[in-house]
Design a protein around this motif. Sequence first.
Motif, PDB file in Angstrom:
ATOM      1  N   TYR A  22      -8.732  -2.422  -4.313  1.00 26.49           N
ATOM      2  CA  TYR A  22      -9.631  -3.500  -3.874  1.00 26.49           C
ATOM      3  C   TYR A  22      -8.994  -4.880  -4.032  1.00 26.49           C
ATOM      4  CZ  TYR A  22     -13.169   0.096  -3.609  1.00 26.49           C
ATOM      5  OH  TYR A  22     -13.868   1.228  -3.277  1.00 26.49           O
ATOM      6  N   GLY A  23      -7.692  -4.899  -4.298  1.00 30.64           N
ATOM      7  CA  GLY A  23      -7.004  -6.158  -4.533  1.00 30.64           C
ATOM      8  C   GLY A  23      -6.230  -6.666  -3.338  1.00 30.64           C
ATOM      9  N   GLU A  24      -5.329  -7.564  -3.644  1.00 32.76           N
ATOM     10  CA  GLU A  24      -4.490  -8.222  -2.639  1.00 32.76           C
ATOM     11  C   GLU A  24      -3.071  -7.655  -2.708  1.00 32.76           C
ATOM     12  OE1 GLU A  24      -5.901 -10.373  -0.558  1.00 32.76           O
ATOM     13  OE2 GLU A  24      -7.808 -10.141  -1.615  1.00 32.76           O
ATOM     14  N   VAL A  25      -2.196  -8.158  -1.850  1.00 33.16           N
ATOM     15  CA  VAL A  25      -0.801  -7.725  -1.812  1.00 33.16           C
ATOM     16  C   VAL A  25      -0.149  -7.876  -3.188  1.00 33.16           C
ATOM     17  CG1 VAL A  25       1.475  -8.252  -0.841  1.00 33.16           C
ATOM     18  CG2 VAL A  25      -0.531  -8.179   0.643  1.00 33.16           C
ATOM     19  N   GLU A  26      -0.477  -8.955  -3.890  1.00 33.50           N
ATOM     20  CA  GLU A  26       0.109  -9.206  -5.205  1.00 33.50           C
ATOM     21  C   GLU A  26      -0.249  -8.097  -6.192  1.00 33.50           C
ATOM     22  OE1 GLU A  26      -2.077 -11.586  -3.752  1.00 33.50           O
ATOM     23  OE2 GLU A  26      -0.385 -12.547  -2.732  1.00 33.50           O
ATOM     24  N   ASP A  27      -1.438  -7.528  -6.054  1.00 29.38           N
ATOM     25  CA  ASP A  27      -1.854  -6.445  -6.933  1.00 29.38           C
ATOM     26  C   ASP A  27      -1.010  -5.188  -6.692  1.00 29.38           C
ATOM     27  OD1 ASP A  27      -4.089  -7.862  -8.216  1.00 29.38           O
ATOM     28  OD2 ASP A  27      -4.987  -7.773  -6.215  1.00 29.38           O
ATOM     29  N   PHE A  28      -0.696  -4.919  -5.439  1.00 26.07           N
ATOM     30  CA  PHE A  28       0.179  -3.789  -5.121  1.00 26.07           C
ATOM     31  C   PHE A  28       1.589  -4.041  -5.646  1.00 26.07           C
ATOM     32  CE2 PHE A  28      -3.322  -2.833  -2.380  1.00 26.07           C
ATOM     33  CZ  PHE A  28      -3.328  -1.458  -2.287  1.00 26.07           C
ATOM     34  N   ASP A  29       2.057  -5.283  -5.532  1.00 28.97           N
ATOM     35  CA  ASP A  29       3.382  -5.627  -6.070  1.00 28.97           C
ATOM     36  C   ASP A  29       3.427  -5.407  -7.579  1.00 28.97           C
ATOM     37  OD1 ASP A  29       4.383  -6.326  -3.561  1.00 28.97           O
ATOM     38  OD2 ASP A  29       3.913  -8.459  -3.821  1.00 28.97           O
TER      39      ASP A  29
ATOM     40  N   GLU B 290      -1.908   1.756   3.544  1.00 30.96           N
ATOM     41  CA  GLU B 290      -0.893   0.982   4.276  1.00 30.96           C
ATOM     42  C   GLU B 290      -0.278  -0.115   3.407  1.00 30.96           C
ATOM     43  OE1 GLU B 290      -2.440  -0.432   7.997  1.00 30.96           O
ATOM     44  OE2 GLU B 290      -2.806   1.600   8.736  1.00 30.96           O
ATOM     45  N   ARG B 291      -1.078  -0.720   2.546  1.00 26.33           N
ATOM     46  CA  ARG B 291      -0.559  -1.767   1.661  1.00 26.33           C
ATOM     47  C   ARG B 291       0.397  -1.178   0.634  1.00 26.33           C
ATOM     48  NH1 ARG B 291      -6.281  -3.539  -0.237  1.00 26.33           N
ATOM     49  NH2 ARG B 291      -6.371  -1.269  -0.119  1.00 26.33           N
ATOM     50  N   ALA B 292       0.110   0.022   0.158  1.00 28.06           N
ATOM     51  CA  ALA B 292       1.023   0.698  -0.775  1.00 28.06           C
ATOM     52  C   ALA B 292       2.325   1.050  -0.056  1.00 28.06           C
ATOM     53  CB  ALA B 292       0.369   1.941  -1.355  1.00 28.06           C
ATOM     54  N   GLN B 293       2.214   1.505   1.192  1.00 27.89           N
ATOM     55  CA  GLN B 293       3.421   1.833   1.963  1.00 27.89           C
ATOM     56  C   GLN B 293       4.281   0.595   2.189  1.00 27.89           C
ATOM     57  OE1 GLN B 293       3.232   4.580   5.325  1.00 27.89           O
ATOM     58  NE2 GLN B 293       1.072   4.959   4.800  1.00 27.89           N
ATOM     59  N   ALA B 294       3.640  -0.526   2.513  1.00 29.35           N
ATOM     60  CA  ALA B 294       4.378  -1.771   2.744  1.00 29.35           C
ATOM     61  C   ALA B 294       5.051  -2.244   1.452  1.00 29.35           C
ATOM     62  CB  ALA B 294       3.449  -2.853   3.285  1.00 29.35           C
ATOM     63  N   THR B 295       4.350  -2.152   0.346  1.00 31.77           N
ATOM     64  CA  THR B 295       4.917  -2.535  -0.947  1.00 31.77           C
ATOM     65  C   THR B 295       6.090  -1.633  -1.297  1.00 31.77           C
ATOM     66  OG1 THR B 295       2.800  -3.387  -1.713  1.00 31.77           O
ATOM     67  CG2 THR B 295       4.410  -2.811  -3.412  1.00 31.77           C
ATOM     68  N   ALA B 296       5.913  -0.339  -1.088  1.00 30.18           N
ATOM     69  CA  ALA B 296       6.995   0.610  -1.354  1.00 30.18           C
ATOM     70  C   ALA B 296       8.223   0.253  -0.521  1.00 30.18           C
ATOM     71  CB  ALA B 296       6.533   2.031  -1.040  1.00 30.18           C
ATOM     72  N   ALA B 297       8.030   0.002   0.759  1.00 31.08           N
ATOM     73  CA  ALA B 297       9.151  -0.324   1.650  1.00 31.08           C
ATOM     74  C   ALA B 297       9.875  -1.591   1.191  1.00 31.08           C
ATOM     75  CB  ALA B 297       8.664  -0.475   3.083  1.00 31.08           C
ATOM     76  N   ARG B 298       9.115  -2.604   0.772  1.00 28.66           N
ATOM     77  CA  ARG B 298       9.738  -3.842   0.277  1.00 28.66           C
ATOM     78  C   ARG B 298      10.571  -3.601  -0.978  1.00 28.66           C
ATOM     79  NH1 ARG B 298       4.703  -5.838   1.219  1.00 28.66           N
ATOM     80  NH2 ARG B 298       4.182  -6.022  -0.996  1.00 28.66           N
ATOM     81  N   ASN B 299      10.258  -2.530  -1.675  1.00 34.12           N
ATOM     82  CA  ASN B 299      10.957  -2.213  -2.919  1.00 34.12           C
ATOM     83  C   ASN B 299      11.919  -1.030  -2.775  1.00 34.12           C
ATOM     84  OD1 ASN B 299       9.793  -3.953  -5.273  1.00 34.12           O
ATOM     85  ND2 ASN B 299       8.073  -3.486  -3.917  1.00 34.12           N
ATOM     86  N   GLY B 300      12.255  -0.696  -1.535  1.00 33.18           N
ATOM     87  CA  GLY B 300      13.235   0.352  -1.285  1.00 33.18           C
ATOM     88  C   GLY B 300      12.734   1.766  -1.526  1.00 33.18           C
ATOM     89  N   LEU B 301      11.426   1.958  -1.480  1.00 31.27           N
ATOM     90  CA  LEU B 301      10.834   3.281  -1.677  1.00 31.27           C
ATOM     91  C   LEU B 301      10.159   3.733  -0.389  1.00 31.27           C
ATOM     92  CD1 LEU B 301       9.068   2.562  -5.101  1.00 31.27           C
ATOM     93  CD2 LEU B 301      11.226   3.793  -4.768  1.00 31.27           C
TER      94      LEU B 301
END
Length: 159
Positions: free
Chosen positions: A127-134, A52-63
């Motif tokens: 195992y990281g935070e939102v910043e790691d996904f970014d 879910e965190r990868a999906q949210a990061t992708a969405a924030r980046n237009g993916l």
Amino acid sequence: MSQSVLFVCLGNICRSPLAEAALRRECAASELTVIIDSAGTGDWHVGQPPDERAQATAARNGLDIGHLRARQVTGSDFHDFDHIIALDNQNLRDLTTMRPMKAVAKLSLLFDHVAGRAGEDVADPFYGEVEDFDQTCAEVTEAATTIRKLLEASQGEPI
């Protein structure tokens, strides 16, 4: 002649789906026809959507990666893809070990295609935070731009 690229990480729920989506966007923008997919060396998440965190990061980046489902690398992938690109050195070693005889796919590390970054891993953000996904998204996006340029310049030859 279209080329094909398979991105590989451990579970196929974070890094490789982001890389797949980033290269899809790059190729679509340049009208370059490339078959692009992703997989994992492990089988823990087969059939599951990306984290879910990868999906949210992708969405924030237009993916968009929400439609993707994790799958494990198969022996046929080494014959079906021109390029199999690992996101880290351990997965590259695992791919080298599982590579069947007479495989056609060229194995490489993602950052081997980015000047000044050869041999580096894309850190696993699981195992990281939102910043790691970014950070992961930024890294695979940078690499996707370079890989797209290499694919364009190669005119069907291995990159």
